[in-house]
Design an enzyme around this catalytic site. Sequence first.
Site, PDB file in Angstrom:
ATOM      1  N   GLU A 209      -3.466  12.497 -42.278  1.00 24.02           N
ATOM      2  CA  GLU A 209      -2.481  11.422 -42.227  1.00 24.02           C
ATOM      3  C   GLU A 209      -2.168  10.716 -43.556  1.00 24.02           C
ATOM      4  OE1 GLU A 209      -3.474   8.763 -39.016  1.00 24.02           O
ATOM      5  OE2 GLU A 209      -2.751  10.217 -37.527  1.00 24.02           O
ATOM      6  N   GLU A 321      -3.182  15.993 -33.645  1.00 25.16           N
ATOM      7  CA  GLU A 321      -3.677  14.707 -33.138  1.00 25.16           C
ATOM      8  C   GLU A 321      -2.669  14.062 -32.211  1.00 25.16           C
ATOM      9  OE1 GLU A 321      -5.811  12.323 -36.004  1.00 25.16           O
ATOM     10  OE2 GLU A 321      -5.145  10.477 -35.039  1.00 25.16           O
TER      11      GLU A 321
END
Length: 393
Positions: A209, A321
């Site tokens: 991320e 995710e």
Amino acid sequence: MKTSLSGIALAFLPSILAQAQAPAWGQCGGIGWTGATTCVSGSACVETNSYYSQCVPGATPTSSTSYMPTTTPAPGSGKVKFGGGTCSVTGAYPPLVQYYGPDGKGQMTHFVNDDGFNLFRLPVGWQYLVNGVLGGPLYNDTFSIYDTLVQDCLATGSYCIIDIHNYARWNGEIIGQGGPTNEQFADIWSQLATYYQNEDRIIFGTMNEPHDIPDIGLWAQSVQAAVTAIREAGATTQMILLPGNDWTSAATYVSDGSAAALINVTNPDGSTDNLILEVHKYSDEDNSGTHAECVTNNIDDAFAPLADYARGQKRLVLNTEFGGGSGNDCITDIGQQLAYLNQNSDVYLGWTGWAAGSFLAGYTLDLSPVDTNGTWVDTPLVAQALVPAFSGN
């Protein structure tokens, strides 16, 4: 139709066991965090972003904080190739019973044998791997613990994602843009790739991320440095994941310029084989993954446009995710989302859900199974959405 193999990006890997005080380099805060918020002596809680704060030694505290597919899609089989979950290893107590943690090995074995999953994502802090020494070698005392988890994953016959979970940062400074150099980033990946070069079922997750990256072109250069280092270390056939800006969101991967920049990342020979576009996407009201309630299946605004883009570029995508609570809203929305990935398995390899392992009771997105007298019992979201999406049961 069902998505082919979906490397079970449902491959749950247990997260670190919460303690009264967080260990050095362990998480100590962030939106949705329910674990320890103070650090062991000698460390201070430093905010990396609104979702993650970390215990940094010597710091001043801040406010809270082999078959492998090529990247050319094949006709969809109606099922993703991978399905699995995510496990965090960012502190001193990993999800392994021999280190006083939960039974991560047992959880993975259950997910494989009982649920049919075949992919696990294993987050780890960069600092944990090198004992806090930027540019240093893998630190045996901690790396050997992480490798135990990796070997337990491989022993199940699954694919295992090595995920450096640092948000494109080292102690808050951005890789290649004022923080660690691209050479330092490449070096840690060179060491890991050298160690795992002969493991066909290892997938290299270059970075979790990235967000608030000032220059996406420079970030693509950092990713390119990691890819080149991995391939030149001898890991020439394994998949490597290419994460974008904005928390690598599936909804913005194209619109924020990540795709246009990362599509130019290549292997040393100029090919793009096994270079996989990596995305995340939650279903709660603000895409943060901090609420139990789901409000969208993410198809129209995220996964459908991205499928069109990937198909046009002849590239593959892995959703590593996503998650939600176990109410009917999330079971419905996430079930629809995973069904869409199955229907578009020509571009979507699969998924891993967030997350199982050693979360405190009551953690919003906990997917950890419970061992009841030798029988593992899944959460409703896993049993009613993830398992049917991947196994077809």
